[in-house]
Design a protein around this motif. Structure first.
Motif, PDB file in Angstrom:
ATOM      1  N   ILE A   1       0.788   5.142   1.562  1.00  0.00           N
ATOM      2  CA  ILE A   1       0.082   5.898   2.598  1.00  0.00           C
ATOM      3  C   ILE A   1       0.810   7.207   2.901  1.00  0.00           C
ATOM      4  CG2 ILE A   1      -0.837   3.821   3.693  1.00  0.00           C
ATOM      5  CD1 ILE A   1       1.549   4.895   5.899  1.00  0.00           C
TER       6      ILE A   1
ATOM      7  N   SER B   1       0.836  -1.191   0.000  1.00  0.00           N
ATOM      8  CA  SER B   1       0.000   0.000   0.000  1.00  0.00           C
ATOM      9  C   SER B   1       0.875   1.246   0.000  1.00  0.00           C
ATOM     10  CB  SER B   1      -0.940   0.010   1.205  1.00  0.00           C
ATOM     11  OG  SER B   1      -0.207  -0.016   2.406  1.00  0.00           O
TER      12      SER B   1
ATOM     13  N   SER C   1      -1.641   2.096   9.835  1.00  0.00           N
ATOM     14  CA  SER C   1      -1.443   1.265   8.638  1.00  0.00           C
ATOM     15  C   SER C   1      -0.640   0.003   8.948  1.00  0.00           C
ATOM     16  CB  SER C   1      -0.746   2.078   7.547  1.00  0.00           C
ATOM     17  OG  SER C   1      -1.538   3.178   7.167  1.00  0.00           O
TER      18      SER C   1
END
Length: 157
Positions: free
Chosen positions: A119, A117, A127
């Motif tokens: 972020i 991911s 996260s």
């Protein structure tokens, strides 16, 4: 269930003697000495702090994912002169990571990527916890998303 974690910077002992190398010796290993000319912009992977303007750093190639999987990887990192490896508390986030766009890559015990991911650094703690909800993920690598450079390792605590 919230998963606890620990941030692991690189060990300063691994780089002892690098700042005594000549420019030619550094060139032979693909490295270069530089003087920091902007802040932030030179994130040290030993201290996990941004180097200050005027500091001497070395930019060098580093194999950060030493695994026997297709995801083994290396890339450029900065190290600061006279940097020492800090020990971060459980769930502590280094300030250097708060103001960056980050890429998180979660790996299983065989070094296979299971999750990835991008972020904002300010959301890093949440996260990491979310990624570790997947029990198959053993560790996470944090990279700077734009240049793609490795920052540090995250392990379950």
């Amino acid at each position: 269930m919230k998963a606890n974690f620990k941030i692991k910077p690189l060990n300063h002992m691994e780089f002892s003697g690098f700042f005594e190398l000549t420019n030619l010796e550094l060139e032979k290993i693909g490295a270069v000495k530089m003087t920091v000319d902007k802040f932030p912009g030179f994130p040290c992977r030993i201290s996990l702090e941004d180097a200050e303007i005027g500091e001497e750093v070395i930019l060098l190639p580093y194999k950060h994912h030493k695994t026997n999987s297709p995801y083994q990887s290396s890339g450029p990192i900065f190290i600061r002169k006279r940097a020492f490896t800090p020990i971060f508390e459980t769930n502590q986030i280094p300030l250097m990571l708060n103001h960056r766009l980050l890429s998180l890559r979660g790996y299983d015990e065989n070094g296979m990527m299971k999750e990835a991911s991008v972020i904002e650094g300010i959301t890093l703690k949440e996260s990491i916890s979310k990624i570790f909800e997947n029990e198959k993920i053993n560790y996470i690598h944090i990279h700077n998303a734009r240049p793609g450079c490795y920052n540090c390792l995250v392990e379950r605590a």
